[in-house]
Design a protein around this motif. Structure first.
Motif, PDB file in Angstrom:
ATOM      1  N   ALA A  15      -7.996  10.451  -3.345  1.00  0.00           N
ATOM      2  CA  ALA A  15      -8.126  10.088  -4.405  1.00  0.00           C
ATOM      3  C   ALA A  15      -7.574   8.245  -4.123  1.00  0.00           C
ATOM      4  CB  ALA A  15      -6.390  10.408  -5.191  1.00  0.00           C
ATOM      5  N   ILE A  16      -6.976   8.301  -3.045  1.00  0.00           N
ATOM      6  CA  ILE A  16      -6.150   7.165  -2.826  1.00  0.00           C
ATOM      7  C   ILE A  16      -7.093   5.921  -2.108  1.00  0.00           C
ATOM      8  CG2 ILE A  16      -5.570   5.802  -0.849  1.00  0.00           C
ATOM      9  CD1 ILE A  16      -3.205   8.229  -0.769  1.00  0.00           C
ATOM     10  N   ARG A  51       0.482  14.554 -11.853  1.00  0.00           N
ATOM     11  CA  ARG A  51       0.876  14.264 -13.223  1.00  0.00           C
ATOM     12  C   ARG A  51       0.115  14.688 -14.071  1.00  0.00           C
ATOM     13  NH1 ARG A  51       3.941   9.217 -13.732  1.00  0.00           N
ATOM     14  NH2 ARG A  51       1.266   8.812 -14.464  1.00  0.00           N
ATOM     15  N   ASP A  52      -0.825  13.183 -13.653  1.00  0.00           N
ATOM     16  CA  ASP A  52      -2.203  13.131 -15.420  1.00  0.00           C
ATOM     17  C   ASP A  52      -3.475  14.215 -14.485  1.00  0.00           C
ATOM     18  OD1 ASP A  52       0.541  11.653 -16.087  1.00  0.00           O
ATOM     19  OD2 ASP A  52      -0.681  10.220 -15.587  1.00  0.00           O
ATOM     20  N   ARG A  53      -3.211  14.227 -13.181  1.00  0.00           N
ATOM     21  CA  ARG A  53      -4.350  13.975 -12.864  1.00  0.00           C
ATOM     22  C   ARG A  53      -5.615  13.478 -13.162  1.00  0.00           C
ATOM     23  NH1 ARG A  53      -4.459  18.820  -8.641  1.00  0.00           N
ATOM     24  NH2 ARG A  53      -3.332  19.802  -9.477  1.00  0.00           N
ATOM     25  N   CYS A  54      -5.709  12.931 -13.125  1.00  0.00           N
ATOM     26  CA  CYS A  54      -6.299  11.299 -13.468  1.00  0.00           C
ATOM     27  C   CYS A  54      -6.023  10.079 -13.198  1.00  0.00           C
ATOM     28  CB  CYS A  54      -6.746  11.411 -14.831  1.00  0.00           C
ATOM     29  SG  CYS A  54      -6.506  10.618 -16.082  1.00  0.00           S
ATOM     30  N   LEU A  55      -7.424   9.291 -12.255  1.00  0.00           N
ATOM     31  CA  LEU A  55      -7.210   8.214 -12.302  1.00  0.00           C
ATOM     32  C   LEU A  55      -8.593   7.053 -13.112  1.00  0.00           C
ATOM     33  CD1 LEU A  55      -6.649   8.189  -7.944  1.00  0.00           C
ATOM     34  CD2 LEU A  55      -4.669   8.031 -10.056  1.00  0.00           C
ATOM     35  N   ARG A  56      -8.123   5.680 -12.288  1.00  0.00           N
ATOM     36  CA  ARG A  56      -9.064   5.116 -13.615  1.00  0.00           C
ATOM     37  C   ARG A  56      -9.740   4.017 -12.378  1.00  0.00           C
ATOM     38  NH1 ARG A  56      -9.781   5.556 -18.503  1.00  0.00           N
ATOM     39  NH2 ARG A  56      -8.892   6.441 -20.391  1.00  0.00           N
ATOM     40  N   LEU A  63       0.769  -1.612   0.007  1.00  0.00           N
ATOM     41  CA  LEU A  63      -0.108   0.294   0.020  1.00  0.00           C
ATOM     42  C   LEU A  63       0.969   1.113   0.437  1.00  0.00           C
ATOM     43  CD1 LEU A  63      -2.895  -1.047   2.421  1.00  0.00           C
ATOM     44  CD2 LEU A  63      -3.046  -0.612  -0.093  1.00  0.00           C
ATOM     45  N   ILE A  64       2.267   1.434   0.407  1.00  0.00           N
ATOM     46  CA  ILE A  64       2.907   2.530   0.336  1.00  0.00           C
ATOM     47  C   ILE A  64       3.063   2.363  -1.140  1.00  0.00           C
ATOM     48  CG2 ILE A  64       4.585   2.585   0.763  1.00  0.00           C
ATOM     49  CD1 ILE A  64       5.057   1.286   3.500  1.00  0.00           C
ATOM     50  N   ASP A  65       3.748   1.784  -1.435  1.00  0.00           N
ATOM     51  CA  ASP A  65       4.001   2.064  -3.278  1.00  0.00           C
ATOM     52  C   ASP A  65       2.884   2.071  -3.867  1.00  0.00           C
ATOM     53  OD1 ASP A  65       6.237   1.468  -2.606  1.00  0.00           O
ATOM     54  OD2 ASP A  65       6.062  -0.986  -3.241  1.00  0.00           O
ATOM     55  N   MET A  66       1.849   1.862  -3.838  1.00  0.00           N
ATOM     56  CA  MET A  66       0.561   2.205  -4.284  1.00  0.00           C
ATOM     57  C   MET A  66       0.061   4.061  -4.231  1.00  0.00           C
ATOM     58  SD  MET A  66      -3.486   0.525  -3.928  1.00  0.00           S
ATOM     59  CE  MET A  66      -4.167   1.405  -3.125  1.00  0.00           C
ATOM     60  N   LEU A 105       1.263  10.566  -7.202  1.00  0.00           N
ATOM     61  CA  LEU A 105       1.867  10.473  -9.029  1.00  0.00           C
ATOM     62  C   LEU A 105       1.278  10.901 -10.004  1.00  0.00           C
ATOM     63  CD1 LEU A 105       5.314  11.990 -10.498  1.00  0.00           C
ATOM     64  CD2 LEU A 105       4.777   8.800  -9.791  1.00  0.00           C
ATOM     65  N   ARG A 106       0.433   9.853  -9.669  1.00  0.00           N
ATOM     66  CA  ARG A 106      -0.428   9.642 -10.798  1.00  0.00           C
ATOM     67  C   ARG A 106      -1.543  10.951 -11.412  1.00  0.00           C
ATOM     68  NH1 ARG A 106      -2.655   3.952 -12.389  1.00  0.00           N
ATOM     69  NH2 ARG A 106      -0.733   3.470 -12.840  1.00  0.00           N
TER      70      ARG A 106
END
Length: 173
Positions: free
Chosen positions: A72-73, A46-51, A33-36, A42-43
């Protein structure tokens, strides 16, 4: 500590030290979960979006704060669970219509739904609904998985208790 206080409406009060210990234990149990969390942050930056796991997009347009990153998480699992439920409801309605079942969908909530069915069809309905709630998805790590699900049967919407013996009782499917 603030989140626990808020979510429990003041019933659970954690000190700063207890909060740190809880988080340390949590991340020891689930180090991925730390990496996630870092990748999501970062996403978003950088991208201002998630899927989510169904590919649905959410844009993040506000200034990035700790609160916004926590939002967001949590968005990917929360929206994925909601999509699982909505897809299950659609699949169940199609099944009802194609098999001409005398079932009615009564409720569609974030992570559950309810059908009214004849008592003798409850096991069939429970099996169908449970299967509809457990699609195979591909997780953050690229591995396929299925979420668990259970079914409850009863004659009213309340949980079965001594005062409500005809309420919902969990059954195996």
């Amino acid at each position: 500590a603030e989140n626990v206080l808020k979510e429990t409406h003041g019933r659970i009060v954690l000190s700063f030290a207890q909060s740190k210990q809880f988080l340390a234990t949590y991340f020891t149990l689930f180090p991925e979960l730390i990496d996630m969390h870092a990748a999501i942050e970062l996403r978003v930056a950088r991208d201002r979006c998630l899927r989510n796991l169904f590919g649905y997009v959410r844009r993040f347009e506000q200034a990035i704060t700790d609160s916004y990153i926590r939002d967001a998480i949590s968005w990917i699992p929360a929206s994925t669970v909601a999509c699982i439920t909505h897809h299950a409801v659609i699949e169940t309605q199609a099944y009802i219509e194609s098999t001409k079942r005398d079932w009615n969908i009564l409720s569609n909530k974030h992570d559950s739904y309810m059908c009214e069915v004849p008592a003798d069809e409850a096991p069939v309905a429970a099996a169908h609904m449970t299967a509809a709630l457990t699609p195979t998805l591909v997780g953050w790590d690229g591995l396929p998985f299925q979420m668990g699900s259970e079914a409850s049967v009863g004659y009213n919407w309340g949980k079965a208790t001594a005062e409500n013996p005809n309420g919902l009782k969990e059954i195996g499917t």
